[in-house]
Design a protein around this motif. Structure first.
Motif, short mmCIF file in Angstrom:
data_model
loop_
_atom_site.label_atom_id
_atom_site.label_comp_id
_atom_site.label_asym_id
_atom_site.label_seq_id
_atom_site.Cartn_x
_atom_site.Cartn_y
_atom_site.Cartn_z
N ASP A 14 27.46 46.93 83.59
CA ASP A 14 26.02 47.03 83.33
C ASP A 14 25.23 46.51 84.54
O ASP A 14 24.53 45.52 84.48
CB ASP A 14 25.65 46.24 82.07
N GLN A 16 22.55 47.87 87.55
CA GLN A 16 21.63 48.98 87.78
C GLN A 16 22.03 49.83 88.97
O GLN A 16 21.98 51.07 88.91
CB GLN A 16 20.21 48.41 87.99
N GLN A 19 25.19 51.77 88.13
CA GLN A 19 24.86 52.82 87.18
C GLN A 19 24.27 54.03 87.89
O GLN A 19 24.61 55.18 87.56
CB GLN A 19 23.86 52.29 86.14
N ARG A 20 23.41 53.79 88.88
CA ARG A 20 22.82 54.89 89.66
C ARG A 20 23.90 55.64 90.46
O ARG A 20 23.89 56.87 90.54
CB ARG A 20 21.75 54.35 90.61
N TYR A 22 27.15 55.78 89.76
CA TYR A 22 27.98 56.53 88.81
C TYR A 22 27.27 57.79 88.34
O TYR A 22 27.89 58.86 88.22
CB TYR A 22 28.32 55.66 87.60
N ALA A 23 25.96 57.68 88.08
CA ALA A 23 25.19 58.84 87.63
C ALA A 23 25.17 59.93 88.71
O ALA A 23 25.33 61.12 88.41
CB ALA A 23 23.77 58.42 87.28
N SER A 80 22.70 56.46 81.98
CA SER A 80 22.72 55.66 83.21
C SER A 80 21.36 55.64 83.88
O SER A 80 20.91 54.59 84.37
CB SER A 80 23.78 56.20 84.18
N ASN A 83 18.93 53.64 81.72
CA ASN A 83 19.43 52.30 81.40
C ASN A 83 19.53 52.07 79.90
O ASN A 83 19.28 50.98 79.39
CB ASN A 83 18.55 51.22 82.05
N HIS A 85 22.17 52.63 76.61
CA HIS A 85 23.58 52.87 76.32
C HIS A 85 23.82 53.30 74.88
O HIS A 85 24.97 53.43 74.46
CB HIS A 85 24.39 51.59 76.60
N PHE A 172 32.74 55.51 78.18
CA PHE A 172 31.47 56.15 78.54
C PHE A 172 31.13 57.30 77.59
O PHE A 172 30.12 57.97 77.75
CB PHE A 172 31.50 56.63 80.00
#
Length: 309
Positions: A14, A16, A19-20, A22-23, A80, A83, A85, A172
């Motif tokens: 978790d 930020q 997450q970006r 991965y996205a 993602s 933000n 989940h 995921f």
């Protein structure tokens, strides 16, 4: 026991920035899979030389792959970027059904494609009679129906349990093994019985697939000319590669879930069977198939000619 209405998909860290990243990565992979499979569907639809049963099955395989990867990746990318989940109970159940549905359909279609190669190489004189248009359509319908039954059984078995404790899914997307870890003790017996039954049935089908390829390779080795052997093998190797990728990615994933390892490692391994096959299948078939390459070349040449003139 808790009345869970939403689940939290906490597969990746978790953070930020991560997450970006991965996205962005999953978005690129998804676009590559979408473009590759749409290209296969387009070529096998418009090119008159790609109307044999093998390409009819390949077109359906590409359609399944588009649906398969679209169940999990867009939702993960959206979560993602926002933000968030969370996924609703109904959304989670739908995701379980669709993932198992499309995976089961792909498994059945790969078996059908192995039979098609067996008929083409081992019974060439009767191939057109065996694999006529009506038979091919019925085989594809049976594949989709078996996947639907398979998905219905597992979503019923998974969501017939009572969930105890937290609603955090360390994955995921909603998958059966991760959800069963949230079930109350003793509640997951029915779904485990379904899983064991499915594995036994899948193993029998796998044995049939292996036997078909034993016959195929024994027939190929008896072909007198080296050119004939190479041509016959060239039609089988892409399918054999796809089958190997599909089976071993699934086996590695579910074996890894039974060993102690970090949640992030398990999530990365689960990418193998949800993201890798739909992305690699078009590449495997286009690299190893001369007819696909010729059809693609003609399509590109036609587009360039229209732009120039």
């Amino acid at each position: 026991m808790t009345n869970i209405t939403t689940f939290l998909l906490m597969g990746f860290p978790d953070d930020q920035v991560l997450q970006r990243l991965y996205a962005a990565f999953f978005s690129l992979v998804y676009l590559a899979a979408l473009m590759g499979n749409l290209l296969i569907i387009t070529l096998t639809t418009i090119d008159q030389h790609l109307q044999s049963p093998m390409y009819f099955f390949l077109k359906n395989l590409s359609l399944i792959d588009i649906c398969y990867i679209s169940v999990t990746v867009p939702k993960f990318v959206m979560n993602s970027l926002t933000n968030s989940h969370s996924i609703s109970f109904v959304g989670c159940a739908s995701q379980v059904f669709l993932v198992v549905f499309f995976a089961g359909t792909e498994f059945a279609l790969l078996l059908v494609m192995s039979y098609d190669r067996y008929a083409a190489i081992c019974c060439p004189l009767h191939y057109e009679a065996i694999m006529n248009r009506g038979t091919c359509v019925q085989m594809v319908r049976a594949s989709w129906f078996s996947g639907c039954v398979y998905g219905s059984i597992h979503v019923a078995g998974t969501f017939s349990v009572r969930f105890c404790g937290c609603n955090i899914v360390h994955q995921f997307f909603c998958d059966v093994p991760s959800l069963l870890t949230l079930a109350c003790s003793g509640e997951e017996t029915l779904e485990y019985a379904f899983i064991i039954g499915s594995c036994c049935f899948g193993f029998i089908c796998f044995i049939l697939l292996v036997v078909s390829y034993v016959y195929i390779f024994s027939t190929v080795l008896r072909i007198p000319s080296a050119k004939g052997r190479v041509k016959s093998l060239s039609t089988c190797l892409p399918h054999l590669t796809v089958v190997t990728l599909f089976f071993f990615s699934g086996i590695i994933t579910y074996l890894a879930k039974n060993f102690k390892s970090s949640s992030s490692l398990k999530v990365l391994i689960s990418v193998l069977y949800t993201v890798l096959p739909p992305t690699m299948n078009p590449l495997i078939y286009s690299l190893r198939n001369w007819d696909i390459q010729m059809a693609l070349g003609k399509l590109i040449a036609r587009k360039l000619f229209r732009r120039l003139f």
